[in-house]
Design a protein around this motif. Structure first.
Motif, PDB file in Angstrom:
ATOM      1  N   LEU A 125       1.884   0.364  -4.515  1.00 42.84           N
ATOM      2  CA  LEU A 125       1.607  -0.435  -5.717  1.00 42.84           C
ATOM      3  C   LEU A 125       2.502  -0.020  -6.887  1.00 42.84           C
ATOM      4  CD1 LEU A 125      -2.273  -0.624  -5.419  1.00 42.84           C
ATOM      5  CD2 LEU A 125      -0.703  -2.595  -5.405  1.00 42.84           C
ATOM      6  N   LYS A 126       2.895   1.254  -6.930  1.00 39.72           N
ATOM      7  CA  LYS A 126       3.807   1.712  -7.977  1.00 39.72           C
ATOM      8  C   LYS A 126       5.267   1.444  -7.621  1.00 39.72           C
ATOM      9  CE  LYS A 126       1.505   5.448 -10.479  1.00 39.72           C
ATOM     10  NZ  LYS A 126       1.631   6.871 -10.891  1.00 39.72           N
ATOM     11  N   GLY A 127       5.588   1.519  -6.330  1.00 43.16           N
ATOM     12  CA  GLY A 127       6.968   1.357  -5.895  1.00 43.16           C
ATOM     13  C   GLY A 127       7.360  -0.100  -5.765  1.00 43.16           C
ATOM     14  N   SER A 128       7.137  -0.683  -4.589  1.00 39.02           N
ATOM     15  CA  SER A 128       7.435  -2.110  -4.403  1.00 39.02           C
ATOM     16  C   SER A 128       6.640  -2.962  -5.382  1.00 39.02           C
ATOM     17  CB  SER A 128       7.108  -2.528  -2.970  1.00 39.02           C
ATOM     18  OG  SER A 128       7.934  -1.861  -2.048  1.00 39.02           O
ATOM     19  N   GLY A 129       5.387  -2.551  -5.633  1.00 42.30           N
ATOM     20  CA  GLY A 129       4.562  -3.285  -6.582  1.00 42.30           C
ATOM     21  C   GLY A 129       5.090  -3.179  -7.994  1.00 42.30           C
ATOM     22  N   GLY A 130       5.498  -1.985  -8.385  1.00 44.80           N
ATOM     23  CA  GLY A 130       6.047  -1.786  -9.722  1.00 44.80           C
ATOM     24  C   GLY A 130       7.329  -2.564  -9.947  1.00 44.80           C
ATOM     25  N   LEU A 131       8.125  -2.674  -8.893  1.00 46.82           N
ATOM     26  CA  LEU A 131       9.369  -3.426  -8.997  1.00 46.82           C
ATOM     27  C   LEU A 131       9.077  -4.888  -9.343  1.00 46.82           C
ATOM     28  CD1 LEU A 131      12.422  -2.936  -8.578  1.00 46.82           C
ATOM     29  CD2 LEU A 131      12.125  -3.758  -6.244  1.00 46.82           C
ATOM     30  N   GLN A 132       8.089  -5.474  -8.672  1.00 47.22           N
ATOM     31  CA  GLN A 132       7.753  -6.877  -8.950  1.00 47.22           C
ATOM     32  C   GLN A 132       7.046  -7.027 -10.285  1.00 47.22           C
ATOM     33  OE1 GLN A 132       9.299  -8.503  -6.702  1.00 47.22           O
ATOM     34  NE2 GLN A 132       8.999 -10.390  -7.868  1.00 47.22           N
ATOM     35  N   ARG A 133       6.281  -6.028 -10.655  1.00 54.79           N
ATOM     36  CA  ARG A 133       5.654  -6.033 -11.984  1.00 54.79           C
ATOM     37  C   ARG A 133       6.730  -6.057 -13.067  1.00 54.79           C
ATOM     38  NH1 ARG A 133       0.468  -4.036 -13.238  1.00 54.79           N
ATOM     39  NH2 ARG A 133       0.122  -3.671 -15.459  1.00 54.79           N
ATOM     40  N   ALA A 134       7.808  -5.290 -12.860  1.00 55.88           N
ATOM     41  CA  ALA A 134       8.902  -5.261 -13.827  1.00 55.88           C
ATOM     42  C   ALA A 134       9.601  -6.610 -13.918  1.00 55.88           C
ATOM     43  CB  ALA A 134       9.897  -4.164 -13.450  1.00 55.88           C
ATOM     44  N   VAL A 135       9.696  -7.327 -12.796  1.00 62.07           N
ATOM     45  CA  VAL A 135      10.260  -8.678 -12.840  1.00 62.07           C
ATOM     46  C   VAL A 135       9.394  -9.567 -13.744  1.00 62.07           C
ATOM     47  CG1 VAL A 135      10.777 -10.748 -11.489  1.00 62.07           C
ATOM     48  CG2 VAL A 135      11.356  -8.490 -10.576  1.00 62.07           C
ATOM     49  N   GLY A 136       8.084  -9.406 -13.627  1.00 61.80           N
ATOM     50  CA  GLY A 136       7.188 -10.144 -14.505  1.00 61.80           C
ATOM     51  C   GLY A 136       7.388  -9.768 -15.969  1.00 61.80           C
ATOM     52  N   GLU A 137       7.622  -8.489 -16.223  1.00 63.93           N
ATOM     53  CA  GLU A 137       7.872  -8.050 -17.601  1.00 63.93           C
ATOM     54  C   GLU A 137       9.140  -8.694 -18.146  1.00 63.93           C
ATOM     55  OE1 GLU A 137       5.696  -3.691 -17.017  1.00 63.93           O
ATOM     56  OE2 GLU A 137       7.894  -3.825 -17.052  1.00 63.93           O
ATOM     57  N   ALA A 138      10.162  -8.839 -17.285  1.00 62.84           N
ATOM     58  CA  ALA A 138      11.400  -9.498 -17.714  1.00 62.84           C
ATOM     59  C   ALA A 138      11.147 -10.955 -18.079  1.00 62.84           C
ATOM     60  CB  ALA A 138      12.453  -9.414 -16.611  1.00 62.84           C
ATOM     61  N   LEU A 139      10.144 -11.560 -17.435  1.00 59.57           N
ATOM     62  CA  LEU A 139       9.755 -12.948 -17.733  1.00 59.57           C
ATOM     63  C   LEU A 139       8.781 -13.028 -18.909  1.00 59.57           C
ATOM     64  CD1 LEU A 139       9.279 -14.345 -14.126  1.00 59.57           C
ATOM     65  CD2 LEU A 139      10.809 -15.314 -15.855  1.00 59.57           C
ATOM     66  N   ALA A 140       8.531 -11.884 -19.553  1.00 64.15           N
ATOM     67  CA  ALA A 140       7.639 -11.800 -20.711  1.00 64.15           C
ATOM     68  C   ALA A 140       6.176 -12.037 -20.346  1.00 64.15           C
ATOM     69  CB  ALA A 140       8.073 -12.768 -21.810  1.00 64.15           C
ATOM     70  N   VAL A 141       5.798 -11.711 -19.107  1.00 62.46           N
ATOM     71  CA  VAL A 141       4.381 -11.763 -18.733  1.00 62.46           C
ATOM     72  C   VAL A 141       3.663 -10.623 -19.451  1.00 62.46           C
ATOM     73  CG1 VAL A 141       2.722 -11.572 -16.846  1.00 62.46           C
ATOM     74  CG2 VAL A 141       4.898 -12.747 -16.468  1.00 62.46           C
ATOM     75  N   SER A 151       1.972  -6.799  -9.030  1.00 59.91           N
ATOM     76  CA  SER A 151       2.037  -5.513  -8.315  1.00 59.91           C
ATOM     77  C   SER A 151       1.554  -5.681  -6.881  1.00 59.91           C
ATOM     78  CB  SER A 151       1.190  -4.455  -9.035  1.00 59.91           C
ATOM     79  OG  SER A 151       1.714  -4.154 -10.309  1.00 59.91           O
ATOM     80  N   ALA A 152       0.465  -6.443  -6.694  1.00 58.53           N
ATOM     81  CA  ALA A 152      -0.045  -6.695  -5.345  1.00 58.53           C
ATOM     82  C   ALA A 152       0.954  -7.509  -4.534  1.00 58.53           C
ATOM     83  CB  ALA A 152      -1.384  -7.430  -5.432  1.00 58.53           C
ATOM     84  N   CYS A 153       1.620  -8.463  -5.175  1.00 55.35           N
ATOM     85  CA  CYS A 153       2.640  -9.268  -4.506  1.00 55.35           C
ATOM     86  C   CYS A 153       3.774  -8.374  -4.002  1.00 55.35           C
ATOM     87  CB  CYS A 153       3.174 -10.319  -5.480  1.00 55.35           C
ATOM     88  SG  CYS A 153       4.656 -11.187  -4.929  1.00 55.35           S
ATOM     89  N   GLY A 154       4.268  -7.494  -4.869  1.00 55.58           N
ATOM     90  CA  GLY A 154       5.356  -6.605  -4.480  1.00 55.58           C
ATOM     91  C   GLY A 154       4.952  -5.644  -3.378  1.00 55.58           C
ATOM     92  N   ALA A 155       3.726  -5.131  -3.458  1.00 54.08           N
ATOM     93  CA  ALA A 155       3.237  -4.223  -2.421  1.00 54.08           C
ATOM     94  C   ALA A 155       3.104  -4.944  -1.087  1.00 54.08           C
ATOM     95  CB  ALA A 155       1.903  -3.622  -2.836  1.00 54.08           C
TER      96      ALA A 155
END
Length: 245
Positions: A125-141, A151-155
């Motif tokens: 959840l921190k690794g692959s999940g964190g990576l996708q969470r960061a993509v969301g942050e780039a989209l201003a989520v 995070s669940a999506c990335g995991a």
């Protein structure tokens, strides 16, 4: 400093799945996401066995990851072509420091594996999940629930990739799921349910969930697809979802 085009080409070669998903992001933030993906590839590469006999075993990985942590925390010069780019994105608020440092935490966890599903799940959840969470942050989520779903999506994507590469990973010494492939499938299905619940995703953010398209296909096939190359139908499914989003 590495150019944006050469960096994108490098990511496409090293992480073609996530690179394909990133192609559907708005042009203004695509470059930052490719910087993020290049950073992720670098910290994952830090887990590789040391070539120097002076530093061997897990300690070599810890040293490399600590170098990146020092750079991100500003206590060491960014003497790597990716480092200034990543620092620039962080300073502009594209990604949250806590999310990026969590990716480093996940890689450190991999160097000290425990045969415990909860421990492994936290890493994912921190690794692959964190990576996708960061993509969301780039989209201003900013919605915490939506970020958790990312995070669940990335995991889930990471778990699906683990199923696809199961035989190779078993021989690699990497920290894989502490159980059977069927158990891994079940955990991944839970993450997919968490990332795709009844709460609708606002249209501007739907592209951040594209890795779930590949996760569903990989998890659905399970161990039967292990060792097989990524098929054209998988890529077409991502493209169709990306165009729709």
């Amino acid at each position: 400093m590495v150019s944006a085009s050469s960096l994108e080409d490098r990511v496409k070669a090293e992480d073609p799945d996530r690179a394909l998903c990133a192609q559907f992001l708005p042009r203004g933030m695509r470059e930052d996401v490719f910087i993020l993906l290049a950073f992720h590839n670098e910290v994952t590469r830090a887990l590789a066995p040391a070539r120097s006999s002076a530093v061997v075993g897990p300690m070599a990985g810890y040293v490399r990851l600590q170098w990146w942590r020092d750079v991100l925390e500003g206590t060491r010069p960014p003497e790597h072509e990716i480092a200034p780019l990543m620092l620039g994105a962080l300073e502009r608020g594209v990604f949250q420091y806590s999310t990026v440092l969590g990716i480093l935490d996940a890689r450190e966890t991999e160097l000290a594996p425990e045969q415990d599903v909860t421990h492994w799940s936290g890493m994912m959840l921190k690794g692959s999940g964190g990576l996708q969470r960061a993509v969301g942050e780039a989209l201003a989520v900013q919605d915490p629930t939506l970020l958790d779903r990312l995070s669940a999506c990335g995991a889930a994507y990471g778990a699906g990739a683990m199923l696809r590469h199961w035989p190779v990973l078993q021989k690699s010494g990497r920290y894989i799921f502490p159980g059977s492939p069927e158990g891994l499938q079940n955990v991944a299905k839970t993450w997919l349910e968490q990332s795709d619940n009844t709460q609708s995703v606002p249209r501007p953010y739907q592209v951040a969930f594209l890795p779930a398209v590949l996760a569903r296909r990989d998890v659905g096939r399970g161990i039967q697809s292990a060792g097989m190359a990524r098929g054209v139908m998988d890529r077409l499914a991502v493209m169709a979802a990306g165009l729709k989003a």
